[in-house]
Design a protein around this motif. Structure first.
Motif, PDB file in Angstrom:
ATOM      1  N   LYS A   3       0.806  -1.017  -0.003  1.00 24.24           N
ATOM      2  CA  LYS A   3       0.026  -0.057   0.034  1.00 24.24           C
ATOM      3  C   LYS A   3       0.821   1.196   0.021  1.00 24.24           C
ATOM      4  O   LYS A   3       2.131   1.243   0.536  1.00 24.24           O
ATOM      5  N   GLU A   4       0.520   2.397  -0.683  1.00 21.86           N
ATOM      6  CA  GLU A   4       1.008   3.472  -0.651  1.00 21.86           C
ATOM      7  C   GLU A   4       1.841   4.207   0.774  1.00 21.86           C
ATOM      8  O   GLU A   4       2.844   4.509   0.840  1.00 21.86           O
ATOM      9  N   SER A   5       0.518   3.930   1.695  1.00 20.63           N
ATOM     10  CA  SER A   5       1.047   4.319   3.040  1.00 20.63           C
ATOM     11  C   SER A   5       2.099   3.633   3.613  1.00 20.63           C
ATOM     12  O   SER A   5       3.095   4.181   4.272  1.00 20.63           O
ATOM     13  N   THR A   6       2.449   2.291   3.323  1.00 23.49           N
ATOM     14  CA  THR A   6       3.176   1.536   3.636  1.00 23.49           C
ATOM     15  C   THR A   6       4.792   2.046   3.344  1.00 23.49           C
ATOM     16  O   THR A   6       5.838   2.104   4.057  1.00 23.49           O
ATOM     17  N   TRP A   8       5.377   4.577   2.579  1.00 20.01           N
ATOM     18  CA  TRP A   8       5.723   6.203   3.036  1.00 20.01           C
ATOM     19  C   TRP A   8       6.094   5.978   4.517  1.00 20.01           C
ATOM     20  O   TRP A   8       7.306   6.482   4.986  1.00 20.01           O
ATOM     21  N   TYR A   9       5.367   5.081   5.306  1.00 20.44           N
ATOM     22  CA  TYR A   9       6.008   4.506   6.506  1.00 20.44           C
ATOM     23  C   TYR A   9       7.586   4.151   6.768  1.00 20.44           C
ATOM     24  O   TYR A   9       8.154   4.665   7.545  1.00 20.44           O
TER      25      TYR A   9
END
Lengths: 121, 285
Positions: A3-6, A8-9
């Protein structure tokens, strides 16, 4: 693909690692005279023998590998973000992510090999 | 065309100065490309840019087209690119611009329908995409509402600023990321995602996080802050996006998870009226 947020994290996490490891690097390599002054440095950090000696220590080997991984991920994620700004199609975005992932992993494996080889010397 | 008596300000109001309106004109049925047209507009104290346009339409050129409605900064219809900034024409006083020439164009980052009318379809589609309504797992709680949801004033404070959005689209017009990537969800939709996710009556957090967790979602925000600068209602979408990023992380780490919305209050059966509260007036219908 994650996922995109992963992504980023992981980017944030890599940034944290870089902050800590780069602080250690700056202290050892650029505040060497200060370390000598307080009695915990030899003062010849740039000499080939000093570089070799550090490479043989497990702490430095591990920190080199972590710094390499963190810096690679952080930098390649930034490159990916810049490329994505070009308003690419989804397929091309996926291809870029795959190429950067494979390329990054390749460089990481090679760099890790160098760090381990230096430890063995 | 003679001057409209309703718009004749010479008798009632003193004309402070005359400014030049340099207005973008474009009729897709007639023009191959947009052009600029100049008008002279007398300005009494307090005249807004919108009133100047009305003056032009009623006295100089009836074909000039724009979108407006309430004339008081509530409906969000009259967003325009005025002297280099997205602004509401009804809230912008001509004298406040401190200029002899006023350049007016339709909002950037949107297609032009005609003259100063932007096509706000992308704004509204992105807004609808994030489901700007209370989402409950039990659908009947919304469809067949039996009472009020319990929410404290403190809980309301956490998101009330973002309820002031009037969907004028100025934030998307100002956003440098939307300018280069039309697919980016943009400050309006992301701020509304935060608004509904923070509402304790809502249970759609995970649902909306999944919707925006793409390359065109929160991570694309450059934090230029232009959206917050131009918002005519004082909403701070740039801040909302950063809070949204934080909430997504905390949600993922199971540190701050809103699993269940607040309950519906039951019927008050044993309530006693407070001292001094009068009887309700008799029903008139």
């Amino acid at each position: 693909m994650l996922k995109e947020s992963t992504y980023w994290y992981l980017f944030l996490l890599a940034g944290l690692f870089i902050l800590v490891l780069l602080s250690i690097h700056m202290t050892i390599m650029h505040l060497d005279q200060l370390l000598v002054a307080i009695g915990i440095g030899s003062g010849d950090v740039l000499k080939f023998q000093s570089v070799l000696a550090r490479g043989r220590q497990s702490f430095f080997m591990v920190s080199y590998i972590i710094l390499l991984g963190a810096a690679l991920y952080h930098g390649l994620y930034g490159l990916r973000t810049i490329l994505f700004e070009l308003n690419l199609k989804k397929g091309l975005q996926t291809a870029i992510t795959a190429v950067l992932l494979i390329g990054g992993l390749g460089i990481f494996v090679y760099g890790t090999y160098v760090a381990i080889a230096a430890k063995m010397m | 065309m003679g001057e409209n008596p309703n718009m004749d300000t010479s008798q009632a109001e003193e004309i402070v100065k005359t400014v030049t309106y340099n207005v973008l004109r474009y009729d897709p049925d007639k023009d191959s490309k947009p052009r600029m047209q100049r008008f002279q507009v007398p300005v009494p104290k307090g005249r807004t840019v919108l009133e100047g346009l009305i003056y032009i339409k009623e006295n100089l050129d009836g074909s000039l087209t724009w979108r407006s409605s309430c004339r008081m900064g509530v409906c969000g219809s009259c967003g325009m690119f005025i002297n280099g900034l997205p602004r509401l024409a009804c809230q912008t006083q001509i004298l406040d611009l401190n200029a002899d020439e006023i350049q007016i164009k339709p909002l950037p980052n949107y297609d032009i329908l005609k003259d100063l009318v932007p096509d706000l379809k992308p704004l509204l589609e992105k807004h609808k995409y994030i489901h700007p309504n209370l989402v409950r797992r039990e659908g009947k709680e919304i469809d067949g509402l039996t009472g009020e949801f319990f929410q404290t004033p403190k809980e309301l404070e956490n998101y009330i600023q973002f309820t002031f959005c009037i969907k004028c689209g100025l934030c998307l017009a100002a956003c440098p990321t939307v300018a280069t990537d039309a697919n980016y969800l943009g400050p309006q939709a992301l701020a509304q995602t935060f608004r509904y996710n923070t509402d304790t009556r809502d249970e759609g957090n995970q649902f909306r996080f999944d919707l925006i967790d793409t390359a065109d979602g929160t991570t694309k925000c450059h934090f230029a802050g232009a959206c917050s600068d131009v918002c005519p209602k004082g909403v701070d979408p740039a801040f909302a996006i950063q809070l949204l990023k934080r909430d997504m992380l905390l949600h993922k780490l199971h540190i701050k998870r809103k699993e269940k919305g607040v309950p519906i209050l039951g019927k008050v059966t044993d309530g006693k009226r407070m001292k001094g509260v009068p009887d309700a007036p008799e029903k008139t219908v």
